[in-house]
Design a protein around this motif. Structure first.
Motif, mmCIF file in Angstrom:
data_model
loop_
_atom_site.group_PDB
_atom_site.id
_atom_site.type_symbol
_atom_site.label_atom_id
_atom_site.label_comp_id
_atom_site.label_asym_id
_atom_site.label_seq_id
_atom_site.Cartn_x
_atom_site.Cartn_y
_atom_site.Cartn_z
ATOM 1 N N TYR A 23 -7.200 -1.139 -1.790
ATOM 2 C CA TYR A 23 -6.058 -0.603 -3.010
ATOM 3 C C TYR A 23 -6.588 -0.140 -3.581
ATOM 4 C CZ TYR A 23 -2.835 -3.254 -0.992
ATOM 5 O OH TYR A 23 -1.115 -3.547 -0.033
ATOM 6 N N LEU A 71 1.080 -1.255 -0.281
ATOM 7 C CA LEU A 71 0.366 -0.019 0.080
ATOM 8 C C LEU A 71 0.935 1.039 0.237
ATOM 9 C CD1 LEU A 71 -3.056 0.527 0.355
ATOM 10 C CD2 LEU A 71 -3.345 0.896 2.806
ATOM 11 N N ARG A 79 4.020 1.873 -1.399
ATOM 12 C CA ARG A 79 4.231 2.116 -3.071
ATOM 13 C C ARG A 79 2.592 2.647 -3.942
ATOM 14 N NH1 ARG A 79 7.557 -3.428 -4.564
ATOM 15 N NH2 ARG A 79 9.529 -3.146 -3.414
ATOM 16 N N LEU A 80 2.037 2.527 -3.535
ATOM 17 C CA LEU A 80 0.189 2.805 -4.419
ATOM 18 C C LEU A 80 0.604 3.923 -3.594
ATOM 19 C CD1 LEU A 80 -1.990 2.728 -5.863
ATOM 20 C CD2 LEU A 80 -2.981 1.804 -4.024
ATOM 21 N N GLU A 81 0.295 4.602 -2.352
ATOM 22 C CA GLU A 81 0.902 5.588 -2.263
ATOM 23 C C GLU A 81 0.777 6.519 -2.165
ATOM 24 O OE1 GLU A 81 -2.093 7.404 -0.532
ATOM 25 O OE2 GLU A 81 -3.482 5.111 0.139
ATOM 26 N N ALA A 136 2.885 -2.083 -6.315
ATOM 27 C CA ALA A 136 2.379 -2.467 -5.393
ATOM 28 C C ALA A 136 1.349 -3.484 -5.952
ATOM 29 C CB ALA A 136 0.959 -1.397 -5.115
ATOM 30 N N SER A 157 2.998 1.661 -10.438
ATOM 31 C CA SER A 157 3.305 2.193 -8.564
ATOM 32 C C SER A 157 4.834 0.561 -8.237
ATOM 33 C CB SER A 157 2.274 1.879 -8.058
ATOM 34 O OG SER A 157 1.411 0.860 -7.676
ATOM 35 N N ILE A 189 -7.154 4.026 -5.045
ATOM 36 C CA ILE A 189 -8.003 4.125 -6.498
ATOM 37 C C ILE A 189 -8.663 5.589 -6.569
ATOM 38 C CG2 ILE A 189 -7.427 3.780 -8.969
ATOM 39 C CD1 ILE A 189 -5.895 1.690 -7.721
ATOM 40 N N TYR A 196 3.413 6.497 -5.662
ATOM 41 C CA TYR A 196 2.459 6.685 -6.554
ATOM 42 C C TYR A 196 1.788 7.355 -6.605
ATOM 43 C CZ TYR A 196 0.803 6.020 -11.807
ATOM 44 O OH TYR A 196 0.315 6.064 -13.143
ATOM 45 N N TYR A 231 -7.456 0.111 -12.602
ATOM 46 C CA TYR A 231 -6.343 -1.093 -11.554
ATOM 47 C C TYR A 231 -5.731 -1.094 -11.608
ATOM 48 C CZ TYR A 231 -11.154 0.216 -9.722
ATOM 49 O OH TYR A 231 -12.563 1.108 -9.377
ATOM 50 N N VAL A 234 -2.227 0.809 -12.640
ATOM 51 C CA VAL A 234 -1.900 1.805 -11.390
ATOM 52 C C VAL A 234 -0.907 1.166 -10.249
ATOM 53 C CG1 VAL A 234 -2.614 2.934 -9.148
ATOM 54 C CG2 VAL A 234 -4.066 3.264 -11.164
ATOM 55 N N MET A 235 -1.680 -0.580 -10.562
ATOM 56 C CA MET A 235 -0.802 -1.307 -9.644
ATOM 57 C C MET A 235 0.425 -2.031 -10.108
ATOM 58 S SD MET A 235 -2.445 -1.862 -6.913
ATOM 59 C CE MET A 235 -2.521 -3.488 -6.430
#
Length: 677
Positions: free
Chosen positions: A294, A241, A243-245, A285, A283, A298, A247, A276, A279-280
């Protein structure tokens, strides 16, 4: 139908199982690839030399025929076709035999389903008539129907060599298939391939040039980015999470939106939804959709930042006409889509601006482009190497081309491909070639796409023009023959194009392009002479010394044909009578020259079959005729001369020469008017 093949007829010889099928043909690979008579599958593609065809089209699988009699009869017939020269001609091409294999199976399928497995030697004329009706019901065009039926005549010709089961009856008693089908035979040497209209080919080439010179760099960079992303996915393990944040915060800092599906490819129904998976992966993630917190994160970012179609990082260049970006950012699905359009753009430029055949274009490989300087070291010529493909035989040759063709080849070299530039790598096979049928489909998709990138291609007679690969060579030959000083795509001169194409191999007899241009020129001259004959009948008369000769010729033709009002004459006979005059006709802006060396003022010694246009004296030569259609040219010449006389500082000699020229031009214009009062 018997369950086993019948014994051989007395005196007939069946080839042994080890007999080579392609004897005397040059193979692409070594002798070990040579199919043998007894093989269940023949790969005749080892002598095919056709990069524009699927490899499977050259596989002859006798196991696909369920009955042993059918298998043996087909094997013997195809062996005869591959090794028998028709008359004094060459062996049939591999492509021809592959097509006959398909047509033979169609006939066998008809006999098996409609006539309870009737043997060939029991076929009667009513059976063949019913097959003709069956083929008509499939909606085949006359040309396709003729090809479907040709195999029947060849089966009969091969009767003495097909020892298992032969077609004894001569189909339709040997009548030409054009009469059997009920269509007029094609006039010899007449090219039926339609020409692409000027209002279609112009924007089409402009769009292709745009893709080569503007879009190509972005597409190539997007492929590099996507390749890097796909490689990085292998290093992602588990979910993150953080890494997602990180990005999503980066997108906010750059003022960008959250990537959403752009509707390209199979995800059209998801257009506008968050991407989705992308993006994953982007990033780091996760490898795919994770769901739960997740997806919620997004979605929340999408509400705050807004959408960004595509979402990849590759910058997009501005459109040269508008200054706006030529497309939204790429998505992973958009990259192969745009690559397909880019390959099609490359094909259009190469096929149209080189005069190469479809199969020859698709034989272009790495290292095919090179340059050479002229003997004086001043002119740099672009050349390409490929296989000269005609009749299924491949010969390595080179073509002289112009700059845009070289640019297109350089772009192809940078796209993912195998050895052949028009083959793209796929995961399930060594490579997948863009075949002729697929390229036709791609050409029409590109034509439809042109409007979306600012190059509108208008409809023709209310319908979108249906592009095919054959049309490009025919069209450029026509334009060079009919409009040698015209332009295409605004900048490319047909005259420059013809000089380049004729200078190298593409203009020689083996390639056939020069012959195609010559045939188009002959047709253009015949059309011109027929038009002038119609003008003569309508009372239009020509001036200049050569007018009497051609007017007398027209009068003789009219008298012999009795071509007077109220009477319909035979068009073919009329064309035949005018063709001799057409062969010597050279159309010009100021006059038409019906060239005869003995009366030509442009030559001082000797004589050939061509006038020296730079030395033309249109108002004095005995070969010259001037009609009202030339009046605008002479009016323009008079205006130019009058403007030149208005210059200050002319010498007395210059002014005298200009006045004499003005008098000559004025007399010509007055002569045109007198001849047609």
């Amino acid at each position: 139908m018997p369950t086993q093949p019948l014994p051989l007829r007395p005196g007939a010889d069946r080839p042994c199982d080890t007999a080579p099928v392609l004897s005397g043909r040059l193979l692409v690979g070594g002798p070990a690839l040579m199919p043998r008579f007894g093989d269940d599958v023949w790969n005749i593609g080892v002598a095919g030399f056709a990069g524009n065809r699927y490899a499977s089209e050259f596989l002859i699988d006798f196991k696909s025929l369920g009955h042993p009699v059918r298998r043996e009869a087909a094997r013997e017939f195809l062996f005869w076709r591959l090794n028998t020269r028709p008359g004094r001609g060459p062996l049939p091409s591999i492509s021809t035999v592959a097509a006959e294999w398909w047509n033979l199976r169609c006939f066998f399928r008809f006999l098996d389903t409609e006539h309870e497995g009737l043997r060939l030697d029991a076929v009667t004329q009513p059976t063949l008539d019913s097959y003709l009706a069956h083929c008509r019901s499939d909606g085949l065009l006359p040309s396709s129907l003729r090809h479907r039926l040709q195999v029947l005549s060849r089966l009969h010709f091969a009767a003495q060599s097909v020892v298992t089961d032969a077609l004894v009856i001569n189909p339709w008693n040997g009548r030409p298939l054009t009469r059997v089908i009920g269509v007029e035979p094609t006039r010899k040497h007449e090219n039926e391939t339609p020409r692409i209209p000027p209002n279609v080919i112009g924007p089409l080439v402009q769009a292709a040039l745009f893709y080569i010179r503007t879009a190509a760099k972005d597409i190539i960079n997007a492929r590099a980015e996507l390749t890097e992303l796909e490689a990085s996915v292998e290093d992602i393990h588990g979910l993150s999470l953080d890494r997602l944040e990180h990005y999503l915060h980066g997108l906010a800092d750059e003022g960008r939106g959250v990537p959403v599906v752009d509707g390209v490819g199979r995800q059209v129904h998801l257009a506008g939804a968050p991407a989705y998976t992308y993006v994953m992966r982007k990033s780091g993630a996760g490898r795919g959709i994770a769901g739960g917190v997740y997806d919620e994160r997004i979605d929340r970012a999408l509400e705050l930042l807004g959408p960004e179609p595509g979402g990849m990082d590759t910058p997009i260049a501005p459109h040269p006409q508008t200054g706006l970006l030529w497309r939204d950012r790429f998505s992973p699905a958009a990259v192969p889509h745009e690559e397909r359009l880019l390959r099609t753009a490359c094909y259009i430029l190469i096929a149209y601006l080189s005069g190469m055949r479809d199969s020859e274009v698709k034989e272009l490989r790495d290292g095919c482009h090179f340059t050479e300087r002229s003997a004086d070291g001043v002119v740099v010529r672009h050349k390409v190497r490929s296989q000269l493909v005609k009749g299924g035989r491949g010969t390595a040759e080179s073509w002289v081309v112009i700059g845009p063709v070289a640019e297109a080849i350089d772009v192809l070299r940078q796209l993912p491909h195998r050895d052949a530039l028009f083959s793209r790598p796929v995961t399930r096979d060594r490579y997948s070639t863009i075949t002729a049928n697929r390229m036709n489909e791609n050409l029409n998709k590109f034509r439809a796409h042109c409007t979306r990138i600012g190059f509108h291609v208008p409809d023709v007679d209310g319908e979108p023009w249906n592009l095919t690969t054959r049309q490009f060579r025919r069209t450029v030959a026509w334009h060079i023959a009919h409009r040698p000083y015209g332009t295409v795509a605004g900048m490319i001169q047909y005259k420059h194009l013809s000089v380049a194409m004729f200078e190298g191999y593409a203009g020689t007899s083996a390639s056939g392009f020069r012959a195609e241009v010559a045939a188009e020129e002959a047709m253009a001259r015949l059309a011109d002479i027929v038009e002038r004959y119609e003008d003569f009948k309508a009372g239009v008369r020509s001036s200049a010394p050569g007018s009497t000769r051609i007017d007398n010729e027209f009068a003789r033709v009219r008298e012999e044909l009795q071509d007077f009002p109220g009477r319909v004459v035979d068009e073919r006979r009329l064309h035949a009578m005018l063709r001799t005059s057409a062969n010597t006709l050279h159309v010009g802006t100021l006059n038409d020259c019906y060239y005869q060396p003995e009366t030509a003022l442009c030559r001082t010694v000797g004589g050939t079959d061509q006038p020296m246009l730079n030395n033309c004296r249109p108002d004095r030569c005995g070969n010259s005729t001037i009609t009202p259609r030339h009046r605008n040219g002479w009016e323009s010449a008079r205006g130019d001369t009058e403007r030149a006389l208005a210059f200050v500082g002319l010498s007395d000699l210059q002014r005298t020469a200009l006045r004499e020229h003005l008098d000559d031009v004025t007399k010509v214009i007055e002569g045109i008017d007198r001849a047609n009062d």
